[in-house]
Design a protein around this motif. Sequence first.
Motif, PDB file in Angstrom:
ATOM      1  N   GLY A 191      -8.796  21.244  10.699  1.00 24.77           N
ATOM      2  CA  GLY A 191      -8.063  20.116  11.270  1.00 24.77           C
ATOM      3  C   GLY A 191      -8.319  18.841  10.499  1.00 24.77           C
ATOM      4  N   ALA A 192      -9.565  18.639  10.088  1.00 23.57           N
ATOM      5  CA  ALA A 192      -9.905  17.438   9.320  1.00 23.57           C
ATOM      6  C   ALA A 192      -9.193  17.438   7.969  1.00 23.57           C
ATOM      7  CB  ALA A 192     -11.418  17.366   9.127  1.00 23.57           C
ATOM      8  N   TYR A 193      -9.041  18.632   7.371  1.00 24.60           N
ATOM      9  CA  TYR A 193      -8.362  18.754   6.078  1.00 24.60           C
ATOM     10  C   TYR A 193      -6.912  18.288   6.193  1.00 24.60           C
ATOM     11  CZ  TYR A 193      -5.742  21.145   2.385  1.00 24.60           C
ATOM     12  OH  TYR A 193      -4.890  21.440   1.356  1.00 24.60           O
ATOM     13  N   LYS A 194      -6.227  18.759   7.233  1.00 27.57           N
ATOM     14  CA  LYS A 194      -4.813  18.400   7.403  1.00 27.57           C
ATOM     15  C   LYS A 194      -4.647  16.904   7.626  1.00 27.57           C
ATOM     16  CE  LYS A 194      -3.550  22.922   9.295  1.00 27.57           C
ATOM     17  NZ  LYS A 194      -3.157  23.683  10.500  1.00 27.57           N
ATOM     18  N   LYS A 195      -5.562  16.307   8.432  1.00 31.20           N
ATOM     19  CA  LYS A 195      -5.500  14.869   8.684  1.00 31.20           C
ATOM     20  C   LYS A 195      -5.733  14.084   7.403  1.00 31.20           C
ATOM     21  CE  LYS A 195      -6.864  14.375  13.517  1.00 31.20           C
ATOM     22  NZ  LYS A 195      -7.917  13.883  14.443  1.00 31.20           N
ATOM     23  N   GLU A 196      -6.767  14.500   6.651  1.00 31.38           N
ATOM     24  CA  GLU A 196      -7.093  13.783   5.421  1.00 31.38           C
ATOM     25  C   GLU A 196      -5.962  13.885   4.410  1.00 31.38           C
ATOM     26  OE1 GLU A 196     -10.591  13.505   1.986  1.00 31.38           O
ATOM     27  OE2 GLU A 196     -10.634  15.127   3.462  1.00 31.38           O
ATOM     28  N   LYS A 197      -5.368  15.066   4.300  1.00 28.55           N
ATOM     29  CA  LYS A 197      -4.262  15.251   3.360  1.00 28.55           C
ATOM     30  C   LYS A 197      -3.093  14.334   3.716  1.00 28.55           C
ATOM     31  CE  LYS A 197      -1.020  18.776   1.700  1.00 28.55           C
ATOM     32  NZ  LYS A 197      -0.575  20.176   1.846  1.00 28.55           N
ATOM     33  N   MET A 198      -2.745  14.251   5.007  1.00 31.66           N
ATOM     34  CA  MET A 198      -1.648  13.400   5.443  1.00 31.66           C
ATOM     35  C   MET A 198      -1.968  11.930   5.188  1.00 31.66           C
ATOM     36  SD  MET A 198       1.373  13.356   6.536  1.00 31.66           S
ATOM     37  CE  MET A 198       1.493  15.094   6.983  1.00 31.66           C
ATOM     38  N   THR A 199      -3.215  11.526   5.451  1.00 30.70           N
ATOM     39  CA  THR A 199      -3.625  10.142   5.211  1.00 30.70           C
ATOM     40  C   THR A 199      -3.512   9.790   3.731  1.00 30.70           C
ATOM     41  OG1 THR A 199      -5.148  10.237   7.084  1.00 30.70           O
ATOM     42  CG2 THR A 199      -5.508   8.483   5.475  1.00 30.70           C
ATOM     43  N   ASN A 222      -7.297   1.331  -9.124  1.00 32.96           N
ATOM     44  CA  ASN A 222      -8.456   2.215  -9.041  1.00 32.96           C
ATOM     45  C   ASN A 222      -8.432   3.039  -7.760  1.00 32.96           C
ATOM     46  OD1 ASN A 222      -9.479   1.341 -11.497  1.00 32.96           O
ATOM     47  ND2 ASN A 222     -10.700  -0.301 -10.553  1.00 32.96           N
ATOM     48  N   LEU A 223      -7.973   2.412  -6.653  1.00 34.90           N
ATOM     49  CA  LEU A 223      -7.861   3.140  -5.380  1.00 34.90           C
ATOM     50  C   LEU A 223      -6.865   4.288  -5.509  1.00 34.90           C
ATOM     51  CD1 LEU A 223      -8.379   3.494  -2.343  1.00 34.90           C
ATOM     52  CD2 LEU A 223      -6.580   1.786  -1.929  1.00 34.90           C
ATOM     53  N   LYS A 224      -5.750   4.004  -6.185  1.00 37.69           N
ATOM     54  CA  LYS A 224      -4.738   5.059  -6.368  1.00 37.69           C
ATOM     55  C   LYS A 224      -5.307   6.233  -7.155  1.00 37.69           C
ATOM     56  CE  LYS A 224      -0.058   5.857  -8.074  1.00 37.69           C
ATOM     57  NZ  LYS A 224       1.120   5.280  -8.753  1.00 37.69           N
ATOM     58  N   ARG A 225      -6.103   5.923  -8.162  1.00 38.09           N
ATOM     59  CA  ARG A 225      -6.697   6.994  -8.978  1.00 38.09           C
ATOM     60  C   ARG A 225      -7.683   7.824  -8.154  1.00 38.09           C
ATOM     61  NH1 ARG A 225      -9.757   4.894 -14.089  1.00 38.09           N
ATOM     62  NH2 ARG A 225     -11.189   4.225 -12.438  1.00 38.09           N
ATOM     63  N   VAL A 226      -8.479   7.157  -7.308  1.00 34.60           N
ATOM     64  CA  VAL A 226      -9.435   7.865  -6.455  1.00 34.60           C
ATOM     65  C   VAL A 226      -8.700   8.742  -5.442  1.00 34.60           C
ATOM     66  CG1 VAL A 226     -11.197   7.569  -4.673  1.00 34.60           C
ATOM     67  CG2 VAL A 226     -11.260   6.158  -6.731  1.00 34.60           C
ATOM     68  N   LEU A 227      -7.635   8.183  -4.856  1.00 36.16           N
ATOM     69  CA  LEU A 227      -6.855   8.950  -3.881  1.00 36.16           C
ATOM     70  C   LEU A 227      -6.206  10.163  -4.527  1.00 36.16           C
ATOM     71  CD1 LEU A 227      -5.105   6.050  -1.898  1.00 36.16           C
ATOM     72  CD2 LEU A 227      -7.066   7.428  -1.177  1.00 36.16           C
ATOM     73  N   ASN A 228      -5.679   9.992  -5.736  1.00 40.50           N
ATOM     74  CA  ASN A 228      -5.068  11.126  -6.454  1.00 40.50           C
ATOM     75  C   ASN A 228      -6.082  12.216  -6.757  1.00 40.50           C
ATOM     76  OD1 ASN A 228      -2.236  10.883  -6.884  1.00 40.50           O
ATOM     77  ND2 ASN A 228      -2.601   9.122  -8.223  1.00 40.50           N
ATOM     78  N   ASP A 229      -7.280  11.806  -7.159  1.00 41.24           N
ATOM     79  CA  ASP A 229      -8.324  12.794  -7.471  1.00 41.24           C
ATOM     80  C   ASP A 229      -8.704  13.580  -6.220  1.00 41.24           C
ATOM     81  OD1 ASP A 229      -8.321  11.976 -10.070  1.00 41.24           O
ATOM     82  OD2 ASP A 229     -10.130  10.723  -9.900  1.00 41.24           O
ATOM     83  N   ARG A 230      -8.842  12.864  -5.100  1.00 38.08           N
ATOM     84  CA  ARG A 230      -9.212  13.551  -3.856  1.00 38.08           C
ATOM     85  C   ARG A 230      -8.102  14.483  -3.385  1.00 38.08           C
ATOM     86  NH1 ARG A 230     -12.508  16.411  -1.111  1.00 38.08           N
ATOM     87  NH2 ARG A 230     -12.297  16.237   1.164  1.00 38.08           N
ATOM     88  N   LEU A 231      -6.842  14.033  -3.508  1.00 42.36           N
ATOM     89  CA  LEU A 231      -5.713  14.876  -3.117  1.00 42.36           C
ATOM     90  C   LEU A 231      -5.644  16.124  -3.997  1.00 42.36           C
ATOM     91  CD1 LEU A 231      -3.211  15.296  -1.353  1.00 42.36           C
ATOM     92  CD2 LEU A 231      -1.894  13.985  -3.041  1.00 42.36           C
TER      93      LEU A 231
END
Length: 639
Positions: A191-199, A222-231
């Motif tokens: 459930g946490a995975y789905k929430k994080e992915k949507m966020t 830099n935030l965009k790059r971090v978000l892309n890496d996590r996604l």
Amino acid sequence: MISVYGPAQLDHKSNFLSEVVRVCSKEALPIVIGGDFNIIRRPDEKNNDNYNDRWPFMFNAVIDTLNLREIEMSGRKFTWANHLQNQTFEKLDRILVCTDFESKYPHTTVHALSREISDHTPLFFCTNNPSSSYQPQFKFELGWLLRDEFCDMVRDVWHSVLVDGTPLERWQAKIRRLRQYLRGWAKNVSGAYKKEKMTLLNKLDELDKKAETSMLSEMEFNLKRVLNDRLAQLLKEEELKWYQRAKVKDLLEGDANTKYYHLLANGKQRKTRIFQLENGNNIISGDAQLKMHITNYYKNLFGPSKNSPIMLDELQTEDIPQVSALENEYLTDDFSEDEVRAAIFQMEHNKAPGPDGFPLEFYQVFWTLIKDDLMALFTEFHQGSLPLNSLNFGTIILLPKKKDAKVIQQYRPICLLNVSFKIFTKVATNRLSTIAQKIIRPTQAAFLLGRNIMEGAVILHETIHELHSKKQDGVIFKIDFEKAYDKVKWSFLQQTLRMKGFSHKWCSWVEQFTQGGNVNIKVNDQLGSYFQTRKGLRQGDPMSPILFNIVADMLAILIARAKEAGQVEGVIPHLIQDGLSILQYADDMVIFMSHDAGKAINMKLILSTFEQLSGLKINFHKSEIFCFGKAKDHEVFYS
């Protein structure tokens, strides 16, 4: 959902297809479109050669343009038939869905019902959502290995189990605790995975929209790059999940094909789903009835062998290659850590796990963590104090041998064994492989080190060419054994091992590998109750192919003895000393006989005797006879 009734008249088909494109292109929601399209897609969707590819080509182009997929129909091949004496059958009815719909309803199936008095077959379209009572089996996901601190978590759980008892009790306690912990952990993180992915997707979308009208600040960039890496990390985990289910071999991990793996896994599940089976004049349907019918069938198939008064003389071994004392010592030597590790890393990746849910990759990644506990099991096994049957559990899955399989015999049983058990048989198989080619005659070409299965094919080709070109007489009998692996008598396997000179200790090990196992049947994701097998070699066990070759080699020995006694005769003796009599390719065998009625009867007696000894029954419906020269005039006799 769009219902379709396509025109039968050729003049209206173009407008019909244009209307399909127009309606589907405007639809924003996931599409299901089905009914009577009155167009086939391929030549095999019609039972005669009256085929024009104009409209099939246009229809397939429309399907590809709209990115639709056809849900494969089960139950029958065609959906329409006319009422003429010489009937025409066609597949005119079908159901197409978009990939978004298939992703949302991965268990969707289409099943053909009875046509009754209509010329069209009704289609039963079902999304097959699991019931609330359905409890999915635990399965270790490869994607978990990508998560930060996952390996540390597994290590902590493994070391947290402190059990006083035997090595087997410690092993089972640790595996059981880890499975319980990971089941709960996975439920929470899903459930946490789905929430994080949507966020992440929402935040990246906001930044993308902002970047279209103004330049992003350094912090935003830099935030965009971090978000892309996590996604990308989350998507990689999802990709591995579906890669594991799709069981593909042609694409390497790392390819961004999550949707492809997802759709492929869904398609495989649909193909293996069983809606109904024929049993004589009865039709069996419903998961509960199917599970009961299939379980009873395999209980009987793997039940006790029939007693036979025929036995081989175990003292007559002069013509049987023997395992030496040095080789027996090697086979039963102490197990080393390097040997066990090598066996684990030799086994094939991305295979379905056994009932405990832990795949091979778990043993490879966590080798340093589990090796002490695993080697303690091997030490106990070598000392004769390990009840190996406590690990010897398997789940039988059924794969259809042909499209639209209707009876249980048209399914191939594959046994998914616990990897913890398969490691034992893999280590033993590695040892046995080094001497197998010495004790198995050259007539066998499959599953043996140093032999190539193509060697037998070349010999067969050259033999047939010689018989044809020299106009020689002869008979070739291609044998198909009925459920070959499943019917091997354990008593005959043990007798064969003794006659080949294997030590008592090795024979005892093989007995533990092959006997005492418990299996259950998996039907449409539902598991039946466990039962013990009483005969057979399980497809899925690394040792089964070599053990089968050892058993089948006794047929070659019996034929060689009969040939030496002048009771049978091979072909082309001018090219091969004493003539060629048998070629073996695992459970496929080819018998060669001279054109002699009396000796042909003797060969049949040998085959019947071997059936009584081994349990291997010839399926005469699938076996074939080929006659050459003067033998052609007696083909009915030989058949």
